[in-house]
Design an enzyme around this catalytic site. Structure first.
Site, short mmCIF file in Angstrom:
data_model
loop_
_atom_site.label_atom_id
_atom_site.label_comp_id
_atom_site.label_asym_id
_atom_site.label_seq_id
_atom_site.Cartn_x
_atom_site.Cartn_y
_atom_site.Cartn_z
N LYS A 112 -4.69 51.39 67.68
CA LYS A 112 -3.79 52.46 67.23
C LYS A 112 -3.58 53.51 68.30
CE LYS A 112 -4.24 52.34 62.20
NZ LYS A 112 -4.64 53.11 61.01
N LYS A 195 -0.85 39.55 61.32
CA LYS A 195 -0.97 39.85 59.90
C LYS A 195 0.30 40.53 59.36
CE LYS A 195 -3.87 42.52 56.79
NZ LYS A 195 -5.01 43.39 56.59
N LYS A 198 2.07 46.40 56.20
CA LYS A 198 2.94 47.20 55.36
C LYS A 198 3.61 48.33 56.13
CE LYS A 198 -0.58 50.07 52.95
NZ LYS A 198 -1.19 50.62 54.13
#
Ligand code: TRP
Length: 331
Positions: A112, A195, A198
């Site tokens: 991140k 993956k 969202k």
């Protein structure tokens, strides 16, 4: 006494079919024989820049989705993390028992902070300690999490044991990860080696639980597969097709082997794509209907959240007092 289970999802992006299969579905199934707590972890979400109005709406949306998917506030404690101030408080205390070195090794932080460029805030670094507090506040035995959160859970276990050892007392329960057997990892539709996320900025990569049926079918039809025609499960060489099989299994609650039986002798992927799209639509339609009902009564939602926070807070305060007393803070 039932084993204590706690889990949480961040109100970021859109809740996807991957979240449903990997998390929500299992949460719902655990409600009867576990003491379940499900939190919407809004304090974690603000480690990324958020628009206040969007964040507020999204928090309501996510809670409504929890309920629409079958989380029952009469069986589970459903609450928003920031409504239970003990999370932030224990988070601070645990900071003093966590090491810079171990937080530096967290792969999610490395990923991140690589992506977030200028906004590498302290909260992003400290994120796993707050997560440890979430878990350790309730004497949690089992934490349902995806593979990507295993390292964070390991840290929570290390902090708990370190604390217990230092004071020579079983103040914290050392939690176990609970990683569901199958279908826990649904991949991106366009990039099936990553993956399904969202928070993906590319819409075609995921199916939101709130996508309209036409859009779902369209996304499935354009899912990436491969240039062969054979339907078989092979994550390594056929990640796209394997993901469709996992998706189909996940939404219809069957194993991949069972799904494969329907496609013996079928050439090409068109049917598998359409069938999977339709199966997703059949699953999400009733969820969407319940979602709209629940979401339209915000004051009823606030009542549920208030009750959840009160229940959680009472338990959390007992644990926090025990911690404070142990370390020598006057309670
Ligand atoms: N970090 C988790 C995730 O991104 C969310 C989370 C926060 C969580 N606190 C938690 C999950 C406690 C389980 C238990 O998926």
């Amino acid at each position: 006494m039932k084993p204590i289970v706690l889990s949480g999802i961040q109100p970021s992006g859109h809740m996807t079919i991957g979240n449903y299969i990997g998390a929500m579905r299992n949460w719902v199934a655990m409600q009867d024989d576990h003491d379940t707590l499900f939190s919407l972890v809004d304090l974690h979400a603000i480690t990324v820049k958020q628009d206040p109005k969007d964040l507020r709406e999204r928090c309501y949306d996510f809670v409504a989705l929890y309920l629409a998917c079958g989380i029952d506030p009469n069986k589970s404690t459903v609450f928003i993390q920031s409504h239970v101030h003990q999370h932030a408080e224990l988070g601070w205390i645990l900071n003093c028992y966590a090491y810079m070195g171990e937080l530096n090794r967290m792969t999610q932080f490395k990923d991140k902070s690589g992506k977030q460029g200028k906004n590498i805030n302290v909260g992003l670094f400290d994120y796993p300690v707050l997560m440890a507090a979430d878990i350790l506040l309730y004497g949690t035995d089992k934490v349902p999490v995806g593979q990507d959160q295993k390292q964070h859970l390991e840290l929570a276990r290390d902090i708990a044991s370190r604390f217990n050892n230092q004071y020579n007392d079983e103040v914290f329960t050392v939690p176990e990860p609970f990683i569901p057997k199958q279908g826990a990892r649904i991949m991106s539709l366009q990039e099936p080696t990553a993956k399904m996320s969202k928070s993906d900025s590319i819409e075609k990569n995921y199916v939101s639980l709130l996508d309209d049926p036409k859009k779902i079918i369209k996304k499935l039809k354009s899912a990436v597969t491969d240039s062969e025609t054979e339907i078989r499960f092979d994550r390594e060489n056929k990640p796209g097709v394997s993901n469709l099989l996992e998706l189909m299994g996940g939404v219809t609650d069957r194993t991949v082997e069972e799904v494969l039986k329907d496609y013996e002798g079928v050439e090409g992927y068109g049917k598998l794509k359409i069938d999977t799209g339709e199966a997703i639509v059949a699953l999400v339609e009733p969820i969407q209907q319940r979602f709209h009902e629940i979401r339209s009564d915000q004051s009823a939602m606030r009542d549920i959240l208030k009750q959840g926070a009160e229940k959680a807070s009472e338990r959390a305060q007992d644990q926090l007092d025990k911690v404070k007393d142990t370390i020598g803070l006057i309670v």
